[in-house]
Structure formats: C-alpha cells, structure tokens
Write an enzyme that holds these catalytic residues in place. Structure first.
Site, PDB file in Angstrom:
ATOM      1  CG  HIS A 296     -32.204  73.176  67.595  1.00 17.45           C
ATOM      2  ND1 HIS A 296     -32.910  72.003  67.639  1.00 17.45           N
ATOM      3  CD2 HIS A 296     -31.255  73.012  66.648  1.00 17.45           C
ATOM      4  CE1 HIS A 296     -32.404  71.155  66.746  1.00 17.45           C
ATOM      5  NE2 HIS A 296     -31.406  71.745  66.126  1.00 17.45           N
ATOM      6  N   GLY A 297     -32.678  75.905  71.330  1.00 15.74           N
ATOM      7  CA  GLY A 297     -32.537  77.218  71.956  1.00 15.74           C
ATOM      8  C   GLY A 297     -33.706  77.599  72.816  1.00 15.74           C
TER       9      GLY A 297
END
Lengths: 438, 314
Positions: free
Chosen positions: A287-288
């Site tokens: 996700h990041g």
C-alpha cells in the site's frame, strides 16, 4: 491514450512491462526445460518488481537504511531522488506478473495475440486502481466478440451509480471530517478522535469500493466481467471473513502467488505464523512506502493468527443473517467487534507516522472517549446511517442496489433519481481517490 | 441497444421531473425577488413579495414599499432610515433578525425603515435614500465598508450594481440591470438553477473570469489597502455627495476593521461616524456565505442604539 493522458513519459513503463511479460509468456510456451522456464519467470518478476521497487520504494529504503545507521551511532545522509510514482504501477505490475506466473504454472496458455494482451494490461476501467484482474478471467474475454447485452448494461449502470454515491457522497463527505480531526488530533477528545477514525473507516471503504464499482460497472457496459473486489466487509463476523471480503483481488493475489507457495496454512505452527506475518506485512507494504502500512499489516496478522491457529478462520463463510432482516445478538456483537478492531488498525493506515498513530490511539482510548463529541455533522451521520442500511439490505447481491429488477419501473426509477439527486446535492468537496496514490 | 438508450432518455425525463418536484417541495433553491428599473434608473424590488431562502429554513419578504423586511413602521414620525447592501438586506437570516426589528425594541422612540439592496455602493445608498427624503427622516444610518467607497471611483470592483461618478463632469452612471437572460431562463427550473448556483464558480472560470473566491479576496484585500491617491479621490467623492445629496442627517456605521484613514477622512468631511466593534472569539458569520448572522445583527443593533443615544444627547 487513456494512460498517456496523465503523463506520456510513463507510457514507456507500462509498454515495456507488457512487452516483457508478453514475450516471457511466449518463451514459457515454447520451452519445457524447468530451468529455462524459471529463468523466464524470474525475468518477469525482476522487471515488474524492479519498476515497483524503484518508483515506489527507493526513497523509503534509502531513508530506512540511513535511520538504521543512525541507531548504530553513525550518521549518513541518504541519497533521495525526486521520483514521481507512476499511476497504477502497483496494479498493472501485479496483473502482468499474474499472467507470467499462471503461464509458468500451466494454468493458462500463453497468448500470441499481442493486441489482446496489451488491452488486458491497459484495460482502462481497472488500470489505475484495480481490481487486479487475473489473466485467466480477463484475457479470454478479449478474444471473443462481445455483443451488447441489455441486462449487463443495466447492471453496469446501476453499479456505476452506486459507486458514484459511495465515492462522492460517503467518502468525500467523510474525508472532510476525518481530515479535520486527524490533522488536528491533539485538539480533540477521545470521543471525537473515535469519530474521526470511524469517518476514515467509511472514507476508505466508500472511496475504494466506490471506485471498484465504477470500474466493474463500466466494464460491464462494454461486455466485460471483472471480479468482485469488495463484498460488504464491514458486516464481517471475524477478521478472517473481513479479509475474504476486503480488496478481494489483492488478498487472493497474495494468497495464490505468495501464501500458498510459502506453504500456506500447512506445516508447523511456526510456519503458519511466519507465512501469515509475511502475507499481511507484504500486503501492508504494497500500500505504500511507510512503516505505518507495515504496522497496519502486522496488526492484521496479529488479529488473524488466533483464528488460524485455532482453525476458526473458515467458520463464517456465508452471508451474515442470510434470509433474515436483522442479525442475531451474537452476530451483531461479532460484527461490532470486528469493526472496532478494523477501525483501530485504520488509524495506522491513515496516520503519517507510527508515533502519530500511537498518540492518536492513546488520546482516543482513554476516559475522554465518553466525552461529548466536538463535531455535530448531522448531515453526514444521517447519510452514513442510510448508507449502512442500504448496504445491509443489499448484502446478498454483488453490490447493494443490484437486486432491483423485481420492483415496478416507477419505483426503480424513483430510487435511481433519488440517488442521483443525493449525489448532486450532497456531494462532498472533491477528494482524490485514496488508492490512486498506491 | 435501442431499448437501453430509450430507457436512459426516459430516466433523464423522470429524473428531471423528480428533482423538480423535490426541489420545489423542499425549497432547495433560494427564491430570488423580482426586480425592475424605475424612472430614476434605480433597480428596485417589486413590492409585496415573499420567498424561501436556501433550504426553506425561513422566508424573506419585500414589504409594500418595495424594501426588504416584512414590517414597515406604523408612522413615519421620528423616522430613521437604515440603508445598506446585502448585509442589511439580510435575506440570509429570518425576518426577526433584522436591524429594524432589534432597533425598534431598543429605541422605541424612533420609527425605523430599512432601505437596502444587495451589491449597491456608497452612491447607490444616496440615490436610494433620495426618494425617501420626502418622509423627512431624522437620521439616515448608512452601514458601509471600505469597499463601498472604492468601487465608486476605481475599477477594483466589477460589481454591476455599483454606481459610478465621473468627478469631472459630475455625471452619475447608474448600474446595468442585473442578471443574464440564461439565468432568467434557468431560474424557472428550480433544480437546474440550484445546480447552476452550486457550481457558479465553474461557470465563471469557463467564461474566463477569475474564481469568485479570488475576486472576493482581491476586493477584501484592496479594501484595506487604500492608497493616498484613492483617499484624495474619495475625499472628492464625499464633497460631491455633500453638494448633491441631502447628507446632513447621515450617520455612517462602518463595518468592523474598516480602513482607519477612510474613517478619519469621512469624519473630517463632517459626517458623524461610528465603527462597529467585534470581539475576537465571537463568530459573526453565517455558515454558508460569511454575512452577519443573527448574533451579529443583535450585537450591532445594540452598538448602533448606543451610538444613537450619544447623537441624541448632542
């Protein structure tokens, strides 16, 4: 053209990635030598993960490396690069990798139709934020001629409408309050911080599932069937069910291409624990490039493990309260508990740093959680309640307003008109889709 | 596919009817009062109108004299005119929150009549009050802000309702009739009008104008920065007003935080002047558009009534 409109320079990445996997597929189809096959597969993985790693994670690794040195008492200056994250890279790299892996596993014959393959990779409705489609599902749909189907088109339009409602009304309105609270969390009491966390919970659901609905609905207009990406996850009775209903395309991708090859839930307890942590941490990391996403993933692993170890992770596989209007008291408490622990985890997802998340939770989970709210946004609370009710009563469909055909046309049209009216009148201040940043 | 598109078209017609019924039932769009241009070329409201404000929470009224507000004084003895722009026109608050209503209770020895129009400026206030001079008001309280002075003589406001004067040939230019034909047509369809108003900033940008918020910021900023040249011109403007209008009974009530040099200049020209004081942590703005809310009007009326008392004592 759709992708290049954002920035034509990044077209080269998606084109190159597509070429690599197309020819890897061709090569895999031509050889029976396991070594050659493995080499070709590694090429696909290295190219795709290399792009992803560089554009998404270079600065994270550089800074984390420097921080690790600082912990050891030495200071080094990390070499940061000014890198723009190409839109959709996390999605299309996984999509093309799934093709190569499925061909390698002989689950799919390699395609020689380069146009169909490029169309599969760059299919505009799902290119920038999923669902992450499997080649076994989507690629064959490009081979056959599609004819217009009235029922599919109507279904698609309904799903687009519902997706718009979720994004524009629910997510964008919830975002305004969630942002206000998260950005000034030191000024609010526990009750308001809890409200902020709940608003973010609905923001991310409305945003992401809304986009997925629009993508799936748009595809149906063109005669394509994409996979369902969300199945009413906030009605889950345990965390295992939640992860079978949330971002299904990503969680099944990790299950099929990482979890099962690692051994899955077979083997010793240590193996089960290890595999579970790997899968959730990697999922968080996808996700990041921030430790908060890793902690979010790890927290979900901690939630999931007891169920797995007690072999209760596949208890709730049906729809909650199926055939009934209301859940039982037990089901209600199960849903409330699962929802609550999910909200706690989302605080990490939303926060800028782990310390901010911990401070937010510390301020939230104390006696001031029983204080009066400092926000009285009756409009959005009312809309949320209506939204939850519609989702509840529509939970047996693929999306909440799917099953309306049984109603007379004037009631159906009134429902559509009311939804459009609410979208036009109650749309929140436009916010970028959260998952575009991934 | 024909059936699909036919049903889409039918849905749009259904939607149009549905939204129109809902918009009218729930008054989601503000009703706009009808206006006309009189023989003096002033924009006036047709008398005896009423309509719903945004969301139908309250009604606005135009009384039989053609001015905002439901009530007019029973007598014109000891008359005080309350003149201003949209702040005094005050459609965004219920009728009970008017300056007239509060001041009538605080100073029952006076009869108050409001005479206001949104968007007009300093010259407009005097043009409007001209017709009421025949009622021999004791005082004319004009609620002003710094931008009211600037817009008469400079190009810092593109307000089409603004009066402008050429100080060389002493000609007053009246404002153009407000509203475009398109807006007049759209107004008949309440929900479409609502969408037009909601997204008016997009229309303005498409027409090549600056964003409204930028324009307003420029005006607000400019109102506080008055150059020496501007002050000289404003001085000339005030002299023009003194020479050409009945201004002996004018009391200027300045908005909070108005330009101090401007206030002093107005005082030097012989006008009685009062500046409204606002406490720091008190909210005086309505939620949606930044005009004064009921609390503000009440507190301002209190201050104005004390100001009137000091005038009376002199």
């Amino acid at each position: 053209m759709f992708y290049g409109w954002w920035d034509w320079r990044f077209l080269s990445l998606i084109v190159f990635s597509s070429f690599v996997d197309y020819y890897v597929g061709i090569g895999l189809g031509r050889t029976d030598d396991p070594k050659k096959s493995k080499t070709l597969l590694w090429i696909s993985m290295l190219v795709n993960l290399g792009f992803l790693g560089f554009f998404k994670y270079y600065n994270f690794f550089a800074e984390s490396f420097a921080d690790a040195f600082t912990l050891l008492g030495h200071h080094i200056e990390p070499s940061r690069l000014s890198i723009v994250l190409p839109v959709g890279i996390s999605f299309y790299t996984f999509q093309t990798m799934s093709y190569s892996i499925d061909v390698y596993r002989k689950k799919l014959k390699p395609t020689k139709d380069i146009v169909a393959f490029f169309a599969f990779v760059s299919f505009f409705p799902q290119l920038v934020a999923g669902p992450i489609e499997r080649a076994t599902n989507l690629l064959p749909q490009f081979y056959k001629k599609r004819t217009f189907e009235y029922n599919k088109a109507v279904d698609g339009m309904r799903q687009i409408l519902w997706g718009l409602f979720k994004k524009v009304v629910i997510a964008d309105n919830a975002a305004q309050i969630a942002n206000q609270i998260f950005n000034n969390y030191e000024d609010y009491s526990g009750s308001t911080l809890f409200l902020g966390a709940i608003f973010f919970t609905f923001q991310i659901y409305g945003d992401f599932s809304g986009y997925s609905d629009i993508a799936i609905g748009t595809s149906r207009l063109f005669g394509f069937n994409l996979m369902q990406n969300f199945a009413f996850p906030y009605f889950s009775r345990d965390i295992a069910e939640f992860w079978r209903r949330w971002h299904i395309s990503l969680s099944t991708w990790f299950r099929d291409y990482l979890y099962i090859p690692l051994g899955g839930s077979r083997g010793s307890t240590w193996m089960k624990v290890r595999n579970t942590f790997i899968i959730f941490v990697v999922s968080g990391f996808w996700h990041g490039a921030n430790w908060t996403f890793i902690v979010w993933g790890a927290l979900n692993a901690i939630y999931f493990l007891p169920l797995l170890l007690m072999k209760k992770n596949r208890v709730n596989t049906d729809t909650v309260a199926e055939g009934k209007y209301l859940p039982s008291i037990k089901e209600f408490f199960q849903m409330a508990t699962t929802f609550f622990i999910t909200v706690i985890a989302w605080v990490f997802f939303r926060s800028d740093s782990i310390s901010q998340a911990l401070l937010y939770l510390k301020r939230m989970l104390n006696i001031s959680i029983f204080n009066k709210f400092e926000f009285y946004e009756t409009k959005i609370i009312f809309l949320l309640i209506i939204f939850i009710l519609i989702e509840w009563f529509g939970r047996t469909g693929k999306f909440a307003i799917q099953k309306l055909d049984w109603l007379p046309f004037y009631i159906r049209y009134s429902i559509y008109s009311l939804i459009i009216f609410v979208i036009l009148v109650y749309s929140g201040k436009p916010q970028e889709f959260i998952y575009f940043q991934f | 596919m024909k059936l699909f598109f036919r049903n889409i078209l039918f849905l749009f017609l259904f939607l149009f009817l549905f939204t129109e019924i809902v918009a009218r039932l729930f008054h989601i769009s503000t009703d706009a009062p009808k206006t006309y241009k009189n023989e003096r070329e002033n924009i006036r409201y047709y008398p005896n109108q009423e309509g719903y404000w945004d969301g139908g929470r309250h009604k606005w009224y135009i009384n039989k004299l053609g001015y905002p507000g439901k009530n007019i004084p029973k007598s014109f003895d000891n008359l005080v005119l309350l003149i201003g722009d949209s702040y005094i026109q005050n459609f965004m608050n219920p009728d009970s929150c008017r300056q007239r209503e509060y001041l009538s209770k605080l100073k029952p020895n006076y009869n108050f009549l409001e005479c206001s129009m949104a968007g007009i400026n300093l010259l407009g206030y005097f043009e409007y009050s001209k017709v009421l001079d025949s009622l021999n008001p004791v005082h004319k309280i004009i609620y002003v802000s710094s931008s009211d002075f600037l817009s008469n003589i400079t190009k810092k406001s593109s307000n089409v309702n603004g009066y402008k004067v050429n100080l060389e040939n002493k000609v007053v230019n009246h404002p153009k009739y407000r509203g475009s034909r398109l807006k007049d047509i759209i107004y008949n369809f309440k929900f479409i009008y609502y969408l037009y108003r909601k997204n008016i900033h997009l229309f303005n940008e498409l027409n090549g104008g600056k964003k409204l918020s930028d324009k307003n910021k420029n005006i607000a900023k400019n109102a506080l920065d008055i150059s020496h040249e501007d002050l000289i011109q404003i001085g000339d403007l005030l002299s023009f007003i003194i020479q050409n209008y009945n201004s002996g009974n004018v009391l200027f009530v300045f908005h909070p935080n108005s330009n101090k040099e401007l206030i002093n200049l107005t005082r030097k020209k012989g006008f009685k002047v009062f500046e409204i004081k606002k406490e720091k942590n008190v909210n005086w703005k309505t939620k949606k558009d930044g005009h004064w809310n009921c609390q503000a009007h009440k507190q301002i009326a209190n201050q104005v009534s004390l100001f009137l008392e000091t005038i009376d004592k002199k």
